[in-house]
Design a protein around this motif. Structure first.
Motif, PDB file in Angstrom:
ATOM      1  N   ALA A 296      39.222  43.883  28.125  1.00 19.27           N
ATOM      2  CA  ALA A 296      39.760  44.112  26.784  1.00 19.27           C
ATOM      3  C   ALA A 296      41.238  44.476  26.798  1.00 19.27           C
ATOM      4  CB  ALA A 296      38.961  45.215  26.089  1.00 19.27           C
ATOM      5  N   ASP A 297      41.675  45.125  27.860  1.00 16.92           N
ATOM      6  CA  ASP A 297      43.037  45.662  27.881  1.00 16.92           C
ATOM      7  C   ASP A 297      43.614  45.585  29.294  1.00 16.92           C
ATOM      8  OD1 ASP A 297      45.408  46.985  27.379  1.00 16.92           O
ATOM      9  OD2 ASP A 297      44.499  48.977  27.224  1.00 16.92           O
ATOM     10  N   ASP A 298      44.257  44.485  29.595  1.00 18.35           N
ATOM     11  CA  ASP A 298      44.858  44.275  30.910  1.00 18.35           C
ATOM     12  C   ASP A 298      46.089  45.167  31.048  1.00 18.35           C
ATOM     13  OD1 ASP A 298      45.885  43.361  33.285  1.00 18.35           O
ATOM     14  OD2 ASP A 298      46.493  41.401  32.512  1.00 18.35           O
ATOM     15  N   LYS A 299      45.982  46.208  31.874  1.00 21.00           N
ATOM     16  CA  LYS A 299      47.087  47.159  32.044  1.00 21.00           C
ATOM     17  C   LYS A 299      48.243  46.571  32.857  1.00 21.00           C
ATOM     18  CE  LYS A 299      45.034  50.656  29.972  1.00 21.00           C
ATOM     19  NZ  LYS A 299      45.535  51.217  28.699  1.00 21.00           N
ATOM     20  N   PHE A 300      48.015  45.403  33.454  1.00 25.48           N
ATOM     21  CA  PHE A 300      49.072  44.751  34.235  1.00 25.48           C
ATOM     22  C   PHE A 300      49.406  43.386  33.629  1.00 25.48           C
ATOM     23  CE2 PHE A 300      46.777  47.629  37.053  1.00 25.48           C
ATOM     24  CZ  PHE A 300      47.812  48.390  37.560  1.00 25.48           C
ATOM     25  N   ALA A 301      49.409  43.335  32.304  1.00 32.34           N
ATOM     26  CA  ALA A 301      49.691  42.083  31.599  1.00 32.34           C
ATOM     27  C   ALA A 301      51.047  41.534  32.028  1.00 32.34           C
ATOM     28  CB  ALA A 301      49.675  42.320  30.092  1.00 32.34           C
ATOM     29  N   GLY A 302      51.069  40.246  32.312  1.00 34.55           N
ATOM     30  CA  GLY A 302      52.318  39.603  32.717  1.00 34.55           C
ATOM     31  C   GLY A 302      52.611  39.690  34.195  1.00 34.55           C
TER      32      GLY A 302
ATOM     33  N   HIS B  95      39.827  35.924  34.876  1.00 36.20           N
ATOM     34  CA  HIS B  95      40.893  36.933  34.885  1.00 36.20           C
ATOM     35  C   HIS B  95      41.590  36.984  36.240  1.00 36.20           C
ATOM     36  CE1 HIS B  95      42.985  40.757  34.292  1.00 36.20           C
ATOM     37  NE2 HIS B  95      42.473  41.145  35.449  1.00 36.20           N
ATOM     38  N   VAL B  96      40.798  36.943  37.310  1.00 36.27           N
ATOM     39  CA  VAL B  96      41.370  36.991  38.658  1.00 36.27           C
ATOM     40  C   VAL B  96      42.303  35.803  38.893  1.00 36.27           C
ATOM     41  CG1 VAL B  96      40.767  36.671  41.093  1.00 36.27           C
ATOM     42  CG2 VAL B  96      39.625  38.431  39.757  1.00 36.27           C
ATOM     43  N   VAL B  97      41.891  34.620  38.444  1.00 34.68           N
ATOM     44  CA  VAL B  97      42.761  33.440  38.603  1.00 34.68           C
ATOM     45  C   VAL B  97      44.094  33.661  37.897  1.00 34.68           C
ATOM     46  CG1 VAL B  97      43.047  31.004  38.001  1.00 34.68           C
ATOM     47  CG2 VAL B  97      40.870  31.805  38.920  1.00 34.68           C
ATOM     48  N   SER B  98      44.052  34.297  36.726  1.00 29.89           N
ATOM     49  CA  SER B  98      45.286  34.530  35.968  1.00 29.89           C
ATOM     50  C   SER B  98      46.211  35.529  36.649  1.00 29.89           C
ATOM     51  CB  SER B  98      44.956  35.024  34.552  1.00 29.89           C
ATOM     52  OG  SER B  98      44.574  36.403  34.554  1.00 29.89           O
ATOM     53  N   LYS B  99      45.674  36.308  37.595  1.00 30.22           N
ATOM     54  CA  LYS B  99      46.475  37.365  38.227  1.00 30.22           C
ATOM     55  C   LYS B  99      47.018  36.985  39.604  1.00 30.22           C
ATOM     56  CE  LYS B  99      46.970  40.498  36.126  1.00 30.22           C
ATOM     57  NZ  LYS B  99      47.846  40.685  34.945  1.00 30.22           N
ATOM     58  N   ILE B 100      46.642  35.804  40.149  1.00 24.10           N
ATOM     59  CA  ILE B 100      47.215  35.423  41.443  1.00 24.10           C
ATOM     60  C   ILE B 100      48.554  34.731  41.211  1.00 24.10           C
ATOM     61  CG2 ILE B 100      45.105  35.373  42.798  1.00 24.10           C
ATOM     62  CD1 ILE B 100      44.815  32.463  42.326  1.00 24.10           C
ATOM     63  N   ARG B 101      49.474  34.992  42.112  1.00 24.27           N
ATOM     64  CA  ARG B 101      50.846  34.501  41.965  1.00 24.27           C
ATOM     65  C   ARG B 101      50.858  32.982  41.784  1.00 24.27           C
ATOM     66  NH1 ARG B 101      54.709  37.581  42.680  1.00 24.27           N
ATOM     67  NH2 ARG B 101      53.643  38.991  44.129  1.00 24.27           N
ATOM     68  N   PRO B 102      51.627  32.470  40.816  1.00 22.14           N
ATOM     69  CA  PRO B 102      51.634  31.026  40.571  1.00 22.14           C
ATOM     70  C   PRO B 102      52.062  30.223  41.797  1.00 22.14           C
ATOM     71  CG  PRO B 102      52.752  32.213  38.797  1.00 22.14           C
ATOM     72  CD  PRO B 102      52.512  33.208  39.889  1.00 22.14           C
ATOM     73  N   ALA B 103      51.568  28.998  41.867  1.00 20.57           N
ATOM     74  CA  ALA B 103      51.910  28.125  42.991  1.00 20.57           C
ATOM     75  C   ALA B 103      53.414  27.897  43.074  1.00 20.57           C
ATOM     76  CB  ALA B 103      51.174  26.794  42.844  1.00 20.57           C
TER      77      ALA B 103
END
Length: 590
Positions: free
Chosen positions: A273-279, A332-340
């Protein structure tokens, strides 16, 4: 650890009566944390007291900077007390202990999460405070006596024991360390050269941090300890985590603070609900989300994010059924790994078997698998032995994700069957009766590194997981067995057959042609001719209802046919058993 755990657990005997078993943790866990912190601060206590007097009236930030520069610790206590000093004034222990707790730096908010001051007053009211406090002062939890790894084991031992006594689920708090070590080794695999360079800086994040076991073991594996150097003692691994449970958060944060990590990197809150590390993104992610747990509390926020941001949200493939949020954490985990584009990132997430196959074609789970596989994000899936976790004996799987695969792994998924790679424990801990020894983990890692087909390793193309869910209609027949035709002269479908019984799953790879609509039509036609029409004359595929689905039938790829015993052998055994039963009955009748 076992002796230390038994000693601390023995303090529960003092609490018995005024406290119920499910309440023991409210006292023993914060007291254990307090004793650990007290031991860490003991050596610098006098120096800190001098700095407190020197900086009297100064801003807190200035005092914090002065103390950190002098002690190299990211937290401190401004009160005149230590636990040994508190013990010297039994009459005023209650008020002095409250003063001591209130003297911790603002970044050490862990005791509030336990409601510990209220527990102090309750213990004092029941005349238990001095007895409990005295026992804790008697144990030495300084880092020179008890390592960080041993403290982690102690916290887990206590949580598991408390939860067993109150019939709660310990699996909500932590993952067995042998399983975590395998996860860490898998996500670090392939990055050995970069991780071995002096000065390497990496980040690791756990959205379901619990007591911090995954973060701690990742650090231990890379940096090591004074006794056991890791892959690169000159490296730096910054730890980040979010946890929803107050007590687990408190343990995690205090543990990482003691290790010198930035306290602001551990956040409290509902990750979905609330990603504390958004972005923010990270080099590595690790997670063990709850199994089969609904996400009703997060539903409004998750659906709002999907509606607002669509494919740019953390959940670009949609969401699963409300009854199980595992696959939301997967997205969610996929969204948090550093982009290629920034070098890429890897993740390890452990889940039960349902995310492999649950949901029909074009359902939420199937669409999430479709997105993961077609985006080439799934590197490997490892089936763990059963009886690995403290609260369940079910099958579990580690998903290894990578958004920048090396060339030889692109477009494929490696399935590793590690169900027989285990060592039996001498004594079960809850449901956990098996563990992964260093040799077991090495064998699994070797299978991963070799990346070849074998008895326990399969390399499959991404399209081998896809299928067309085709609706096969059967003609409605009249009394003489002839199809009933509509006004256009076409057979009418038999509507008495349930929709789910009409579905045929046709693999993308059936017949070898998967190119576009023409390939699909050719494949469906070939399948109908070979697999359906010989058994259902007159049946046809309703192309307008065809859906795309993805599933990972893990067990099917490692299935071993075991032929039944010969009938003569079975018959002989039945005769033998029958004769034994007759003989026993005769003995009873005599």
């Amino acid at each position: 650890m076992s002796n230390l755990g038994s000693f601390v657990w023995g303090i529960a005997d003092v609490l018995r009566g005024p406290y119920k078993p499910h309440e023991y943790g409210n006292v023993i866990l914060p007291m254990t944390i307090l004793r650990r912190i007290d031991c860490v601060l003991e050596e610098t206590h006098e120096e800190v007291q001098k700095l407190v007097k020197k900086a009297e009236g100064a801003a807190e930030d200035l005092l914090a900077a002065m103390i950190q520069r002098k002690t190299h610790l990211p937290f401190y206590n401004t009160s005149p007390w230590t636990m040994h000093k508190l013990l010297g004034d039994p009459e005023d222990l209650e008020q002095n202990l409250v003063q001591y707790i209130s003297g911790f730096s603002a970044n050490l908010d862990v005791f509030q999460r336990f409601g510990f001051i209220q527990q102090i007053h309750r213990l004092a009211e029941k005349n238990l405070l001095f007895l409990v406090f005295q026992r804790f002062v008697a144990i030495d939890l300084s880092p020179s006596k008890v390592s960080n790894a041993e403290m982690g084991d102690l916290y887990e031992h206590l949580i598991r024991t408390f939860n067993e006594s109150s019939n709660e689920s310990p699996g909500e708090h932590f993952t067995p360390r042998d399983a975590i070590r395998l996860m860490v080794e898998l996500i670090f695999a392939g990055d050995d050269e970069a991780l071995s360079k002096p000065g390497t800086i990496r980040t690791v994040y756990d959205p379901t941090a619990g007591t911090g076991g995954m973060l701690s073991i990742a650090e231990e594996h890379l940096i090591g300890t004074p006794e056991h150097p890791g892959m690169n003692p000159q490296a730096q691994l910054n730890l980040y985590g979010q946890e929803w449970n107050d007590q687990s958060y408190a343990i995690c944060k205090s543990d990482l603070l003691i290790k010198g990590q930035d306290a602001s990197n551990i956040q409290l809150g509902d990750t979905l609900a609330d990603d504390k590390f958004a972005g923010m993104t990270f080099d590595y992610c690790l997670s063990n989300p709850p199994y089969g747990t609904d996400w009703k509390a997060s539903e409004a926020a998750v659906k709002d994010e999907i509606a607002r941001l669509g494919e740019h949200s953390r959940f670009p493939a949609g969401h699963p059924a409300i009854s199980d949020g595992q696959m939301l954490f997967l997205e969610h985990v996929v969204s948090k790994i550093r982009p290629a584009s920034q070098g890429g990132g890897r993740a390890g997430i452990v889940m039960n078997g349902s995310p492999l196959f649950n949901g029909d074609a074009e359902s939420g789970p199937s669409n999430i698998r479709k997105w993961l596989l077609e985006s080439d994000l799934v590197d490997a899936i490892v089936a763990l032995p059963t009886d690995m976790f403290y609260n369940t004996g079910i099958s579990t799987y580690i998903w290894v994700l990578d958004n920048a695969k090396p060339a030889e792994r692109r477009g494929t998924v490696q399935l590793i069957n590690a169900t027989e790679f285990y060592t039996k424990m001498r004594k079960k801990l809850g449901d956990k009766g098996r563990e992964l020894s260093p040799e077991n983990r090495a064998a699994i890692l070797e299978l991963y590194a070799e990346h070849t087909e074998g008895e326990n390793s399969k390399i499959l193309r991404v399209d081998e997981f896809g299928y067309w869910a085709v609706t096969v209609e059967r003609p409605l027949l009249c009394e003489n067995g002839e199809p009933i035709l509509d006004k256009k002269g076409k057979p009418q479908p038999d509507k008495s057959i349930k929709a789910k019984d009409k579905i045929e799953k046709i693999p993308f790879t059936y017949g070898g042609n998967t190119d576009g609509d023409a390939g699909r039509k050719e494949t469906v036609a070939a399948y109908m001719k070979a697999e359906v029409e010989p058994y259902l004359p007159g049946a046809w595929a309703d192309e307008k209802k065809t859906k795309i689905g993805y599933e990972i039938p893990f067990t099917r790829h490692f299935y071993k046919y075991v032929p039944p015993r010969p009938l003569a052998e079975i018959d002989a055994e039945l005769k033998r058993v029958s004769a034994e039963i007759v003989a026993m009955l005769q003995e009873v009748m005599e």
